[in-house]
Design a protein around this motif. Sequence first.
Motif, PDB file in Angstrom:
ATOM      1  N   LEU A   1     -12.902 -11.081   4.615  1.00 29.04           N
ATOM      2  CA  LEU A   1     -11.590 -10.791   4.035  1.00 29.04           C
ATOM      3  C   LEU A   1     -10.707 -10.005   4.998  1.00 29.04           C
ATOM      4  N   ARG A   2     -11.295  -9.114   5.776  1.00 25.96           N
ATOM      5  CA  ARG A   2     -10.501  -8.359   6.754  1.00 25.96           C
ATOM      6  C   ARG A   2      -9.950  -9.285   7.826  1.00 25.96           C
ATOM      7  N   THR A   3     -10.791 -10.138   8.393  1.00 30.14           N
ATOM      8  CA  THR A   3     -10.317 -11.025   9.467  1.00 30.14           C
ATOM      9  C   THR A   3      -9.393 -12.106   8.904  1.00 30.14           C
ATOM     10  N   PHE A   4      -9.663 -12.580   7.690  1.00 33.02           N
ATOM     11  CA  PHE A   4      -8.751 -13.526   7.037  1.00 33.02           C
ATOM     12  C   PHE A   4      -7.377 -12.883   6.854  1.00 33.02           C
ATOM     13  N   SER A   5      -7.350 -11.639   6.400  1.00 37.80           N
ATOM     14  CA  SER A   5      -6.078 -10.948   6.187  1.00 37.80           C
ATOM     15  C   SER A   5      -5.323 -10.778   7.503  1.00 37.80           C
ATOM     16  N   GLU A   6      -6.053 -10.405   8.559  1.00 37.68           N
ATOM     17  CA  GLU A   6      -5.412 -10.263   9.871  1.00 37.68           C
ATOM     18  C   GLU A   6      -4.829 -11.591  10.343  1.00 37.68           C
ATOM     19  N   LYS A   7      -5.537 -12.666  10.103  1.00 41.49           N
ATOM     20  CA  LYS A   7      -5.122 -13.987  10.575  1.00 41.49           C
ATOM     21  C   LYS A   7      -3.855 -14.475   9.883  1.00 41.49           C
ATOM     22  N   TYR A   8      -3.731 -14.196   8.596  1.00 42.18           N
ATOM     23  CA  TYR A   8      -2.651 -14.836   7.836  1.00 42.18           C
ATOM     24  C   TYR A   8      -1.544 -13.882   7.388  1.00 42.18           C
ATOM     25  N   GLY A   9      -1.573 -12.624   7.844  1.00 41.82           N
ATOM     26  CA  GLY A   9      -0.449 -11.731   7.584  1.00 41.82           C
ATOM     27  C   GLY A   9      -0.538 -10.978   6.267  1.00 41.82           C
ATOM     28  N   ILE A  10      -1.745 -10.612   5.870  1.00 38.69           N
ATOM     29  CA  ILE A  10      -1.979  -9.939   4.595  1.00 38.69           C
ATOM     30  C   ILE A  10      -2.381  -8.490   4.861  1.00 38.69           C
ATOM     31  N   ARG A  11      -1.851  -7.563   4.092  1.00 36.21           N
ATOM     32  CA  ARG A  11      -2.282  -6.174   4.186  1.00 36.21           C
ATOM     33  C   ARG A  11      -3.704  -6.047   3.634  1.00 36.21           C
ATOM     34  N   TYR A  12      -4.473  -5.124   4.187  1.00 33.07           N
ATOM     35  CA  TYR A  12      -5.884  -5.007   3.828  1.00 33.07           C
ATOM     36  C   TYR A  12      -6.214  -3.568   3.486  1.00 33.07           C
ATOM     37  N   SER A  13      -6.746  -3.362   2.269  1.00 30.59           N
ATOM     38  CA  SER A  13      -7.165  -2.038   1.813  1.00 30.59           C
ATOM     39  C   SER A  13      -8.689  -1.994   1.798  1.00 30.59           C
ATOM     40  N   PRO A  14      -9.323  -1.108   2.580  1.00 34.85           N
ATOM     41  CA  PRO A  14     -10.776  -1.149   2.748  1.00 34.85           C
ATOM     42  C   PRO A  14     -11.536  -0.557   1.553  1.00 34.85           C
ATOM     43  N   ALA A  15     -12.832  -0.782   1.558  1.00 30.97           N
ATOM     44  CA  ALA A  15     -13.708  -0.243   0.516  1.00 30.97           C
ATOM     45  C   ALA A  15     -13.600   1.275   0.455  1.00 30.97           C
ATOM     46  N   GLY A  16     -13.514   1.810  -0.772  1.00 29.76           N
ATOM     47  CA  GLY A  16     -13.440   3.242  -0.967  1.00 29.76           C
ATOM     48  C   GLY A  16     -12.038   3.798  -1.004  1.00 29.76           C
ATOM     49  N   HIS A  17     -11.037   2.974  -0.664  1.00 29.19           N
ATOM     50  CA  HIS A  17      -9.673   3.488  -0.658  1.00 29.19           C
ATOM     51  C   HIS A  17      -9.086   3.556  -2.065  1.00 29.19           C
ATOM     52  N   GLY A  18      -9.617   2.754  -2.976  1.00 27.68           N
ATOM     53  CA  GLY A  18      -9.125   2.843  -4.339  1.00 27.68           C
ATOM     54  C   GLY A  18      -9.144   1.511  -5.056  1.00 27.68           C
ATOM     55  N   ILE A  19      -8.833   1.572  -6.343  1.00 30.57           N
ATOM     56  CA  ILE A  19      -8.787   0.395  -7.210  1.00 30.57           C
ATOM     57  C   ILE A  19      -7.426  -0.274  -7.050  1.00 30.57           C
ATOM     58  N   SER A  20      -7.434  -1.567  -6.918  1.00 34.33           N
ATOM     59  CA  SER A  20      -6.232  -2.323  -6.551  1.00 34.33           C
ATOM     60  C   SER A  20      -5.026  -1.976  -7.407  1.00 34.33           C
ATOM     61  N   HIS A  21      -5.202  -1.888  -8.713  1.00 33.77           N
ATOM     62  CA  HIS A  21      -4.046  -1.772  -9.602  1.00 33.77           C
ATOM     63  C   HIS A  21      -3.354  -0.423  -9.476  1.00 33.77           C
ATOM     64  N   TYR A  22      -4.131   0.652  -9.276  1.00 34.79           N
ATOM     65  CA  TYR A  22      -3.496   1.953  -9.094  1.00 34.79           C
ATOM     66  C   TYR A  22      -2.828   2.051  -7.733  1.00 34.79           C
ATOM     67  N   ILE A  23      -3.501   1.574  -6.698  1.00 31.23           N
ATOM     68  CA  ILE A  23      -2.869   1.616  -5.378  1.00 31.23           C
ATOM     69  C   ILE A  23      -1.583   0.812  -5.378  1.00 31.23           C
ATOM     70  N   HIS A  24      -1.636  -0.367  -5.989  1.00 29.91           N
ATOM     71  CA  HIS A  24      -0.446  -1.220  -5.960  1.00 29.91           C
ATOM     72  C   HIS A  24       0.712  -0.564  -6.710  1.00 29.91           C
ATOM     73  N   LEU A  25       0.403   0.091  -7.825  1.00 31.58           N
ATOM     74  CA  LEU A  25       1.451   0.792  -8.563  1.00 31.58           C
ATOM     75  C   LEU A  25       2.036   1.914  -7.716  1.00 31.58           C
ATOM     76  N   GLU A  26       1.187   2.624  -6.990  1.00 27.06           N
ATOM     77  CA  GLU A  26       1.643   3.743  -6.159  1.00 27.06           C
ATOM     78  C   GLU A  26       2.448   3.278  -4.950  1.00 27.06           C
ATOM     79  N   ARG A  27       1.953   2.241  -4.284  1.00 30.36           N
ATOM     80  CA  ARG A  27       2.512   1.906  -2.969  1.00 30.36           C
ATOM     81  C   ARG A  27       3.503   0.742  -2.986  1.00 30.36           C
ATOM     82  N   PHE A  28       3.326  -0.226  -3.903  1.00 31.36           N
ATOM     83  CA  PHE A  28       4.095  -1.468  -3.777  1.00 31.36           C
ATOM     84  C   PHE A  28       4.876  -1.879  -5.028  1.00 31.36           C
ATOM     85  N   SER A  29       4.747  -1.156  -6.138  1.00 27.31           N
ATOM     86  CA  SER A  29       5.484  -1.548  -7.347  1.00 27.31           C
ATOM     87  C   SER A  29       6.985  -1.487  -7.087  1.00 27.31           C
ATOM     88  N   LYS A  30       7.691  -2.487  -7.641  1.00 33.43           N
ATOM     89  CA  LYS A  30       9.132  -2.570  -7.399  1.00 33.43           C
ATOM     90  C   LYS A  30       9.798  -3.239  -8.592  1.00 33.43           C
TER      91      LYS A  30
END
Length: 650
Positions: A81-110
């Motif tokens: 998933l990390r190399t796939f994300s690098e290849k196709y232009g996707i941001r990558y959040s590593p293991a231990g950084h948090g649960i997707s829905h809370y991070i997304h609300l904090e960083r990317f909600s619009k």
Amino acid sequence: MADTLTYKILRAHLAAGDLVPGSDITVRTDQILMEDATGTMAAMQFEELGLDSIRVPLAVMYVDHNVLQIDDKNMQDHTYLRTFSEKYGIRYSPAGHGISHYIHLERFSKPGDLILGADSHTSTAGAAAMFATGAGGLEVAVAMGGYGFDFPCPRVIGVELTGRLRDAVEPKDVVLDILRRYGVRGGRGAVFEFHGPGVHTLTTSGRATIANMIIETGSTTAVFPSDDETQHWLVEQGRPQDYQPLQADHGAVYDENISIDLGALGPLVAVPHSPGNVLEVAELPDTPLAQVCVGSSVNSSYDDLAVVAAALRGKTVHPRIQLTVTPGSRQILTTIIESGVYRDLMEAGARMLEPICGPCVGIGQAPLAGAPSLRTFNRNFPGRSGTAEDQVYLCSPSTAAASALAGRITDPSGRDPIHPRPAAAPDTTVHDRHITAPLPLGDRSAIVVERGPNLISPQLPPPVPDDLPVRVLICIGDDVSTGDMAPDGAIAMSVWSNIALCARFMFNRFDAGFHDRALEWGGGIIVAGDNYGQGSSREHAALIPVHLGVRAIAATSYARIHRRNLIAAGIVPLVRTADTEPEIGQTWQLHGLRTALRTGESAVTANTGHADITFTLDLTEGERAVLLAGGLLAHIRQGGRAALRQPIWV
């Protein structure tokens, strides 16, 4: 024309179709959310599209499910998933950084954006006035490739909130009240749109709790307005530029209206084994507990954890209770440490877990068989905790804290006043330090996507035939979840990147012989009751039947996402009447199936050797086209849906 907020957002993204409930629409997506458990299938199917980059403004891959790493399969997934994300232009959040829905609300909600996620609880972002919905991995991959998201237009239920929540009553009790009214089926085909003066009394994290769990009604999502509270949230997160006020037009007409007086609500709890089995806490019999769990993708915000810590401060949890606490993100973890909440929880006896999905999906902290476990989570389906004979109850943080102290499920009403610690200013740079930004397109050509041996692309289904002889493989009842088809837990989820291995777990809770019987018979048909496929968006629940040779399902009704996943996988979702009484091994001859799909007929007949059974084909024109093509990927390859005019985002 006075629009609901839901239709305002959909209209701004509409690429095809009309906003008429039940009709096909295609919308442009602004944001894509993926997580590792479903992300590997989404990524491998995206690669099948033959593109060199994503064609949406933003896509983020979160690693938050399969992180226990009991062997090397989890790290195979992460590396891919990390190399796939690098290849196709996707941001990558590593293991231990948090649960997707809370991070997304904090960083990317619009506010005003449309987000599609390969996770059913993507709806969480509706707290920030986004149209946020979950889908299967293939539909997400197709949308990420610039083809938009095609789905039946939802109806809109207006939820007027008045009053203010009393002490010890929380937003979790609001959504449990809605589940008490609608159950796990009543929201199908609908969006719950919140309005009224009571909305403005709810924090963004409180709205997120409601938006996250609203999909347990079977609904598409929830939408809250963007108001002063939304602006405060975005300013606090260092993103004031993302704010815009948004609400329904004056005089907007809803398809259905309900009203909730927040001040009249009391603490509620969902009892085993469904989020829709809701009672007042005071109505429960005496229920001693063995475990209390706080956190998951719902109720792991700072506000939630601070409430629990305030109730426990200076006290000790009951000696019989194992209490776990999971913060939703690294930002929240940092904030509870700096504010003193972490110490309050730890000194009271809580086990502090890292910010991952963890026990919510049965990865760690599996409860004692038969012993009640009280959790602030969103689902209590049988076996989801990792224990087959579990007894999981769902509640608010206030109820969880009171119960952890008492050792039994306890109504927190009437407690002494608590004083949650004020939050330290959140570290809004933590996500930028750990979530990788996409490289420019020109720098990606040399990147090699690393795919380990456990990552195997799912097979494509054969075209739907006109005549289909099938044997009845299994007969199951109502509200069977996708967790019974592709189970949760560290061992079962570790092979979600390999459908052949994943298939060995399908329906084990009901019939351990199902897998081998399906292979021996060369496929067949699955017969089920109402709301087949409720819960998670995991498309494995549709890809496994394809692997086992299943070409059709016969159920009395289907959950929204799973029904679409079946169609995307080329499996026909037949609708049967409840009076059908099939037997395992019975042979059915389905006649004229492909013809019925092509001509728009609403029914198809199967001969059982004793009598004919008529099944309804409740399908839109677009869904029929996908099935005739042999699934969504084949439909796209055959030019069935044109790419939208969107640039390659670099």
